[in-house]
Design a protein around this motif. Structure first.
Motif, short mmCIF file in Angstrom:
data_model
loop_
_atom_site.label_atom_id
_atom_site.label_comp_id
_atom_site.label_asym_id
_atom_site.label_seq_id
_atom_site.Cartn_x
_atom_site.Cartn_y
_atom_site.Cartn_z
N VAL A 67 0.76 -0.92 -0.19
CA VAL A 67 0.26 -0.03 -0.07
C VAL A 67 1.30 1.54 -0.11
CG1 VAL A 67 -1.62 1.21 1.02
CG2 VAL A 67 -1.90 -1.24 1.58
N VAL A 68 1.08 1.67 -1.03
CA VAL A 68 1.20 3.40 -1.17
C VAL A 68 1.08 4.20 -1.40
CG1 VAL A 68 3.83 1.63 -1.99
CG2 VAL A 68 1.81 2.68 -3.38
N THR A 69 1.08 5.14 -1.10
CA THR A 69 0.71 7.27 -1.33
C THR A 69 1.56 7.18 -2.74
OG1 THR A 69 2.18 8.05 0.26
CG2 THR A 69 0.13 7.15 0.51
N GLY A 70 0.64 8.03 -3.23
CA GLY A 70 1.71 8.58 -4.39
C GLY A 70 0.54 9.70 -5.02
N VAL A 71 1.22 10.02 -6.73
CA VAL A 71 0.29 10.76 -7.46
C VAL A 71 0.02 9.99 -8.94
CG1 VAL A 71 0.16 13.25 -8.52
CG2 VAL A 71 1.06 12.90 -6.27
N ILE A 72 -0.89 10.20 -9.08
CA ILE A 72 -1.29 9.08 -9.86
C ILE A 72 -2.29 10.29 -11.18
CG2 ILE A 72 -2.02 7.49 -9.52
CD1 ILE A 72 -4.81 7.58 -9.21
N ARG A 73 -2.67 10.16 -12.55
CA ARG A 73 -3.41 11.08 -13.98
C ARG A 73 -4.24 9.62 -14.37
NH1 ARG A 73 -1.25 12.02 -18.41
NH2 ARG A 73 -2.11 12.71 -19.48
N ILE A 74 -6.08 10.19 -14.54
CA ILE A 74 -6.28 9.52 -14.72
C ILE A 74 -6.74 9.51 -16.07
CG2 ILE A 74 -9.14 8.61 -14.54
CD1 ILE A 74 -7.45 7.37 -12.37
N GLY A 75 -5.85 8.48 -16.84
CA GLY A 75 -6.41 8.64 -18.22
C GLY A 75 -7.47 8.75 -19.28
N HIS A 76 -8.22 7.54 -18.03
CA HIS A 76 -10.14 7.48 -19.02
C HIS A 76 -10.68 7.77 -17.54
CE1 HIS A 76 -8.80 6.87 -23.07
NE2 HIS A 76 -7.33 6.00 -22.46
N ARG A 77 -11.39 7.92 -17.86
CA ARG A 77 -12.86 8.18 -16.73
C ARG A 77 -14.51 7.45 -17.11
NH1 ARG A 77 -14.57 12.01 -11.83
NH2 ARG A 77 -16.58 11.00 -11.26
N MET A 78 -15.23 6.31 -16.63
CA MET A 78 -16.06 5.71 -17.71
C MET A 78 -17.02 5.75 -16.56
SD MET A 78 -14.47 2.50 -18.84
CE MET A 78 -12.66 3.23 -19.55
N THR A 79 -18.27 5.39 -16.98
CA THR A 79 -19.65 4.66 -16.70
C THR A 79 -19.29 3.42 -16.22
OG1 THR A 79 -21.19 4.82 -18.04
CG2 THR A 79 -20.84 7.26 -17.03
#
Length: 173
Positions: A67-79
């Motif tokens: 379990v790690v903390t970090g920074v992410i960037r979502i490429g796609h968000r979908m239903t």
């Protein structure tokens, strides 16, 4: 990363514990300016996160997890509907990746059943009250919903394993 421990916002969020979804609307844990803005996983935006990293063997057994903390960037968000469309379309851009996750989730679920897990196939319903009228609709089960559910079960198990290992008091269920 955003809320000062002990601040009025931190105390109110701790008092609420979570967002509450009612038939008449949402009572958010945080103000919507945060929950739908800075705290939301917006495609293309960088967000602080806690991630569960899992290394599996060829039989999908967990070899290692962190379990790690970090920074992410979502490429796609979908239903869920969009994810189901991608799963059904072999030519879709994200089909291969989502299909791999779906297959893993299915195998994980099967192994849980073989170990005695009880799977309750209860219908999910949505209740809304608008203008004094109550509307109840059934949300159909789908491949993407089952996939997300299984991955959340795995994340919960990994969180419980971490709490046991580190002797972190928590509620287990």
């Amino acid at each position: 990363a955003t809320i000062e421990p002990g601040s009025p916002l931190d105390c109110e969020a701790a008092r609420r514990g979570s967002s509450v979804y009612l038939p008449t609307g949402l009572i958010p844990m945080f103000p919507t300016s945060l929950s739908e803005g800075r705290f939301s996983l917006v495609a293309g935006e960088y967000r602080p996160t806690t991630s569960f990293l899992v290394t599996l063997d060829a039989a999908d057994r967990v070899l290692e997890s962190r379990v790690v903390t970090g920074v992410i960037r979502i490429g796609h968000r979908m239903t869920y509907s969009q994810a189901d469309e991608i799963l059904a379309d072999p030519t879709a851009e994200l089909h291969e990746g989502l299909t791999a996750l779906e297959r893993f989730a299915g195998r994980y679920r099967q192994r849980r059943v073989e170990c005695g897990a009880l799977i309750l196939e209860l219908p999910e319903v949505k209740v809304q009250v608008k203008g004094g009228e109550v509307a109840v609709s059934r949300i159909p089960s789908s491949a993407s919903r089952r996939m997300v559910a299984e991955l959340m079960v795995l994340a919960g198990k990994l969180a419980a394993d971490l709490c046991l290992k580190e002797r972190i008091p928590t509620v287990y269920r």
